[in-house]
Motif scaffolding. Structure first.
Motif, PDB file in Angstrom:
ATOM      1  N   PHE A 225      -2.767 -10.094  -5.310  1.00  0.00           N
ATOM      2  CA  PHE A 225      -2.172  -9.493  -6.496  1.00  0.00           C
ATOM      3  C   PHE A 225      -2.965  -9.788  -7.767  1.00  0.00           C
ATOM      4  N   ASN A 226      -3.744 -10.877  -7.759  1.00  0.00           N
ATOM      5  CA  ASN A 226      -4.503 -11.176  -8.969  1.00  0.00           C
ATOM      6  C   ASN A 226      -5.971 -10.779  -8.852  1.00  0.00           C
ATOM      7  N   GLY A 227      -6.348 -10.260  -7.668  1.00  0.00           N
ATOM      8  CA  GLY A 227      -7.710  -9.767  -7.495  1.00  0.00           C
ATOM      9  C   GLY A 227      -8.780 -10.816  -7.673  1.00  0.00           C
ATOM     10  N   ALA A 228      -8.452 -12.085  -7.462  1.00  0.00           N
ATOM     11  CA  ALA A 228      -9.421 -13.154  -7.687  1.00  0.00           C
ATOM     12  C   ALA A 228     -10.615 -13.017  -6.750  1.00  0.00           C
ATOM     13  N   LYS A 229     -11.783 -13.328  -7.265  1.00  0.00           N
ATOM     14  CA  LYS A 229     -12.985 -13.236  -6.450  1.00  0.00           C
ATOM     15  C   LYS A 229     -12.906 -14.220  -5.285  1.00  0.00           C
ATOM     16  N   GLY A 230     -13.334 -13.777  -4.136  1.00  0.00           N
ATOM     17  CA  GLY A 230     -13.326 -14.648  -2.975  1.00  0.00           C
ATOM     18  C   GLY A 230     -12.114 -14.484  -2.090  1.00  0.00           C
ATOM     19  N   THR A 231     -11.145 -13.659  -2.466  1.00  0.00           N
ATOM     20  CA  THR A 231      -9.941 -13.531  -1.648  1.00  0.00           C
ATOM     21  C   THR A 231     -10.138 -12.607  -0.460  1.00  0.00           C
ATOM     22  N   ALA A 232     -11.194 -11.799  -0.463  1.00  0.00           N
ATOM     23  CA  ALA A 232     -11.477 -10.874   0.630  1.00  0.00           C
ATOM     24  C   ALA A 232     -10.264 -10.056   1.014  1.00  0.00           C
ATOM     25  N   PRO A 233      -9.665  -9.328   0.074  1.00  0.00           N
ATOM     26  CA  PRO A 233      -8.526  -8.495   0.435  1.00  0.00           C
ATOM     27  C   PRO A 233      -8.940  -7.439   1.455  1.00  0.00           C
ATOM     28  N   GLN A 234      -8.014  -7.039   2.288  1.00  0.00           N
ATOM     29  CA  GLN A 234      -8.311  -6.090   3.340  1.00  0.00           C
ATOM     30  C   GLN A 234      -7.526  -4.810   3.112  1.00  0.00           C
ATOM     31  N   PRO A 235      -8.110  -3.830   2.435  1.00  0.00           N
ATOM     32  CA  PRO A 235      -7.378  -2.603   2.133  1.00  0.00           C
ATOM     33  C   PRO A 235      -6.979  -1.817   3.374  1.00  0.00           C
ATOM     34  N   GLN A 236      -7.659  -2.083   4.511  1.00  0.00           N
ATOM     35  CA  GLN A 236      -7.286  -1.352   5.719  1.00  0.00           C
ATOM     36  C   GLN A 236      -5.872  -1.689   6.184  1.00  0.00           C
ATOM     37  N   PHE A 237      -5.337  -2.835   5.724  1.00  0.00           N
ATOM     38  CA  PHE A 237      -3.968  -3.176   6.083  1.00  0.00           C
ATOM     39  C   PHE A 237      -2.989  -2.094   5.632  1.00  0.00           C
ATOM     40  N   LYS A 238      -3.309  -1.447   4.533  1.00  0.00           N
ATOM     41  CA  LYS A 238      -2.376  -0.470   3.973  1.00  0.00           C
ATOM     42  C   LYS A 238      -2.215   0.748   4.873  1.00  0.00           C
ATOM     43  N   ASP A 239      -3.185   0.983   5.748  1.00  0.00           N
ATOM     44  CA  ASP A 239      -3.139   2.150   6.621  1.00  0.00           C
ATOM     45  C   ASP A 239      -2.649   1.813   8.017  1.00  0.00           C
ATOM     46  N   ASP A 240      -2.299   0.569   8.243  1.00  0.00           N
ATOM     47  CA  ASP A 240      -1.881   0.130   9.576  1.00  0.00           C
ATOM     48  C   ASP A 240      -0.386  -0.153   9.560  1.00  0.00           C
ATOM     49  N   PRO A 241       0.431   0.627  10.274  1.00  0.00           N
ATOM     50  CA  PRO A 241       1.889   0.436  10.187  1.00  0.00           C
ATOM     51  C   PRO A 241       2.359  -0.936  10.637  1.00  0.00           C
ATOM     52  N   LYS A 242       1.640  -1.580  11.530  1.00  0.00           N
ATOM     53  CA  LYS A 242       2.083  -2.901  11.984  1.00  0.00           C
ATOM     54  C   LYS A 242       1.874  -3.973  10.925  1.00  0.00           C
ATOM     55  N   CYS A 243       1.141  -3.618   9.859  1.00  0.00           N
ATOM     56  CA  CYS A 243       0.886  -4.575   8.795  1.00  0.00           C
ATOM     57  C   CYS A 243       1.957  -4.559   7.712  1.00  0.00           C
ATOM     58  N   ALA A 244       2.833  -3.552   7.716  1.00  0.00           N
ATOM     59  CA  ALA A 244       3.825  -3.423   6.650  1.00  0.00           C
ATOM     60  C   ALA A 244       4.764  -4.618   6.638  1.00  0.00           C
ATOM     61  N   HIS A 245       5.114  -5.079   5.438  1.00  0.00           N
ATOM     62  CA  HIS A 245       5.988  -6.237   5.282  1.00  0.00           C
ATOM     63  C   HIS A 245       7.444  -5.803   5.192  1.00  0.00           C
ATOM     64  N   PRO A 246       8.335  -6.437   5.959  1.00  0.00           N
ATOM     65  CA  PRO A 246       9.751  -6.046   5.945  1.00  0.00           C
ATOM     66  C   PRO A 246      10.588  -6.763   4.898  1.00  0.00           C
ATOM     67  N   ASP A 247      10.051  -7.795   4.245  1.00  0.00           N
ATOM     68  CA  ASP A 247      10.882  -8.583   3.334  1.00  0.00           C
ATOM     69  C   ASP A 247      11.174  -7.794   2.055  1.00  0.00           C
ATOM     70  N   THR A 248      12.438  -7.537   1.817  1.00  0.00           N
ATOM     71  CA  THR A 248      12.897  -6.878   0.601  1.00  0.00           C
ATOM     72  C   THR A 248      14.196  -7.538   0.165  1.00  0.00           C
ATOM     73  N   GLY A 249      14.680  -7.162  -1.011  1.00  0.00           N
ATOM     74  CA  GLY A 249      15.920  -7.759  -1.499  1.00  0.00           C
ATOM     75  C   GLY A 249      16.691  -6.804  -2.379  1.00  0.00           C
ATOM     76  N   PHE A 250      18.008  -6.926  -2.327  1.00  0.00           N
ATOM     77  CA  PHE A 250      18.897  -6.049  -3.080  1.00  0.00           C
ATOM     78  C   PHE A 250      19.953  -6.894  -3.786  1.00  0.00           C
ATOM     79  N   GLU A 251      20.434  -6.391  -4.904  1.00  0.00           N
ATOM     80  CA  GLU A 251      21.535  -7.025  -5.612  1.00  0.00           C
ATOM     81  C   GLU A 251      22.576  -5.967  -5.969  1.00  0.00           C
ATOM     82  N   LEU A 252      23.842  -6.405  -6.024  1.00  0.00           N
ATOM     83  CA  LEU A 252      24.890  -5.557  -6.584  1.00  0.00           C
ATOM     84  C   LEU A 252      24.851  -5.701  -8.092  1.00  0.00           C
ATOM     85  N   THR A 253      24.863  -4.591  -8.792  1.00  0.00           N
ATOM     86  CA  THR A 253      24.799  -4.661 -10.250  1.00  0.00           C
ATOM     87  C   THR A 253      25.768  -3.669 -10.878  1.00  0.00           C
ATOM     88  N   GLY A 254      26.294  -4.069 -12.025  1.00  0.00           N
ATOM     89  CA  GLY A 254      27.195  -3.216 -12.785  1.00  0.00           C
ATOM     90  C   GLY A 254      27.120  -3.581 -14.252  1.00  0.00           C
TER      91      GLY A 254
END
Length: 645
Positions: free
Chosen positions: A525-554
């Motif tokens: 997320f910070n794009g720091a040099k040396g992290t070797a991000p792998q953009p191919q993960f974005k095209d691979d469905p098995k790489c998708a992260h399931p962690d999400t969160g919801f709140e009730l709001t009013g």
């Protein structure tokens, strides 16, 4: 015919390659020619269960020649590292000399790996057609065949890490102390009893062909932030264990609900385990990985006691460093099957070192470990750390540590089954190993009458009741429990009177809002040099992260909302949001209305700020069923969880 040439004597184990200070930095170690001889027959690979050597060595056996060769490789690796440290000691934040460092290191590893594969290829190889053999003794497998597979696998892991004792000693309680020649000496207190408890559970599962379910909670490391989710350590652990247990007729289920740093507090997740991971009747092991977010001792001890009393084993992938309030402290829980991982980095760094410059972020995204493993066993990129989050190889290390400990318990379970058959015959297997969970008798808490007044010291001992008196709805996902955030919500008229109909969310009414996005797909997320991000993960469905969160709001336009509270044994009602820093303290001046059974209650907005929770009621008059909680707010109000005890 020509006379066979006599094999030369290999060099002594103390042989060390010492490069000259004047040599170019990319110079790699060379091997003397006298190491290039035919593989001894006794060390030829064992690849099939039809080989009489398959699964026989309960403790891996390697010839002195192979062990000397590993020592020789280690000395080369250490010398290469020391050479870099002497010549390129100043790396700095600008990553000076990293290209030179990496080029030389890769050359060294390529040379070592070539020689290792040529001279001593892996000895312990799993049978590619692994199965449980012919069913016997009213079991869907042959215990003797399954035991061979388990022993072969454990030895395969030992060989992968060059027979280092780290694989055995990083998970506590330890079977022996570092450097002990006799593995029966120096056992950590609780090892034998704890392993026996775990083996007993595995034996029951094998006899009744029941699935084993492992739930996992934790931080962004568990969620595989900056990674492909497929390579998260719990998922790798499942893929490692599944073939072995499947050969015994048992399925392995992994339920991972790790949350990035923007997820809920550990305290809330622990209270809501059954809503997140499923009921304790379904769960067999719950692992926790609270890296980078310290959890106070009472929180850890609550999870330990609640789970053990429900017959579920608490296993920590991050160390529980704080003092616990039991006689004998951790050993009392070790005896019941609680386990914890020490510094998992010791498996690849002790004694070899990480083998990258230690300053700043210079090791981020670099490939390989202290054994010159440059890819994982599954063939993906062997990155230990993308940043402060492990990469696929770092996750493999963590999975291997648990896999070794669990397969040792599986081996013990098979021994138990074989002993029972020998003693009683197969007619009594199911009564000897009943399907029901074993609910643990917990040790007493010490110092409850002095300075330790936490919840666990209450007369009713709430932590010792498992989760039968703890009910929760929560917005954390993924979720396997019987309730979600909206389950208790009831339709409520403008005057605050509820009906039995479910609440209709949306519009200007109270609504469910996603407040936590999934972990990113492999790009730092910070794009720091040396992290070797792998953009191919974005095209691979098995790489998708399931962690999400919801709140009730009013807000002031949303009107009233009511909740049908479950049967309560203590009369405690708590609401939580996701703000771990401020909790509800910023709502103190709001004109919120909270009612239970039509009677207004006044919460303490300042309580439990660190845990983002606020107690609305703690009164015995709310025990039992039929109680209704009603909420109205005059400005945005967020609810991540609602807990009733």
């Amino acid at each position: 015919s020509s006379t066979p040439q006599k094999r030369p004597t290999p060099p002594p184990s103390s042989a060390v390659y010492k490069p000259s200070m004047t040599l170019p930095p990319t110079y790699g170690p060379g091997f003397p020619m006298d190491w290039r001889y035919t593989i001894p027959d006794s060390e030829s690979p064992i690849t099939s269960i039809n080989d009489p050597r398959y699964g026989v060595d309960e403790t891996a056996k390697f010839t002195e020649r192979r062990k000397k060769f590993w020592k020789y490789c280690e000395q080369h690796r250490l010398e290469e590292q020391d050479f870099k440290k002497r010549n390129y000691h100043n790396y700095g934040e600008a990553f000076d000399m990293l290209i030179t460092w990496e080029t030389s290191r890769n050359e060294t590893c390529n040379k070592l790996n070539f020689e290792k594969e040529k001279l001593y290829p892996p000895k312990y190889v799993m049978d590619k057609d692994m199965n449980g053999g012919t069913p016997s003794h009213k079991l869907p497998f042959d215990p003797s065949v399954l035991k061979k597979h388990v022993i072969q696998f454990k030895n395969k892991l030992l060989e992968y890490y060059e027979n280092k004792e780290n694989i055995k000693l990083t998970v506590h309680p330890k079977p022996f102390e570092w450097g002990e020649s006799n593995e029966n000496s120096g056992r950590e207190e609780g090892y034998d009893d704890g392993m026996d408890q775990l083996a007993e559970m595995f034996a029951r599962k094998l006899v009744h062909s029941q699935p084993i379910t492992i739930g996992v909670l934790g931080t962004s490391v568990v969620a595989a932030q900056d990674n492909c989710f497929h390579y998260a350590y719990p998922n790798q652990l499942g893929r490692i264990l599944r073939p072995l247990f499947k050969a015994g007729g048992v399925d392995i289920n992994i339920r991972t609900s790790g949350q990035n740093g923007d997820g809920g507090a550990a305290h809330v997740q622990i209270k809501c385990i059954e809503s997140i991971l499923g009921t304790t009747e379904e769960l067999d092991i719950v692992q926790f990985g609270w890296w980078m977010i310290p959890t106070p001792a009472p929180i850890n001890e609550e999870s330990i006691r609640r789970l053990l009393s429900a017959g579920v084993f608490p296993h920590f992938s991050s160390r529980v460093d704080q003092e616990l309030r039991t006689p004998g402290e951790k050993s009392a829980y070790y005896k019941l099957g609680m386990m914890e991982m020490g510094n998992y980095q010791e498996l690849y760094s002790r004694p070899n070192g990480q083998w990258w410059p230690a300053l700043g972020k210079s090791h981020w995204g670099r490939q390989g470990d202290g054994y010159c493993h440059r890819v994982t066993r599954e063939g993906t990129l062997g990155v230990l750390f993308y940043n402060w989050h492990p990469g696929p190889l770092g996750f493999q290390v963590m999975a291997d540590l648990w896999a070794y400990r669990y397969t040792e318990a599986l081996r013990m379970a098979i021994h138990k089954i074989e002993a029972a058959i020998k003693a009683f015959g197969d007619e009594k297997l199911k009564t000897t190993f009943p399907a029901e969970k074993i609910k643990m008798k917990l040790p007493d808490i010490k110092d409850c009458d002095q300075d330790y007044k936490e919840e666990m010291c209450k007369p009713e001992k709430p932590f010792d009741q498992g989760y039968k008196n703890m009910k929760c709805v929560i917005g954390q996902h993924p979720q396997w429990g019987p309730r979600n955030l909206t389950t208790w919500a009831l339709a409520t008229d403008p005057n605050g009177h509820s009906s039995k109909a479910p609440y209709k969310f949306g519009g200007i009414n109270w609504h469910v809002k996603q407040t936590k996005p999934a972990s990113n797909l492999g790009t730092s997320f910070n794009g720091a040099k040396g992290t070797a991000p792998q953009p191919q993960f974005k095209d691979d469905p098995k790489c998708a992260h399931p962690d999400t969160g919801f709140e009730l709001t009013g807000d002031s336009n949303a009107g009233y909302i009511s909740f049908q509270l479950p049967d309560m044994k203590r009369g405690i009602v708590t609401v939580c949001n996701k703000d771990k820093r401020w909790g509800y303290t910023r709502n103190a001046e709001d004109k919120n209305v909270f009612k239970i059974d039509g009677e207004e209650v006044t919460p303490d907005y300042q309580s439990q700020v660190m845990f983002s929770c606020m107690t609305l009621a703690d009164d015995a008059k709310y025990k039992g069923t039929g109680h209704i909680l009603t909420i109205k707010t005059d400005r945005p109000f967020w609810m991540w969880a609602l807990i009733a005890e």
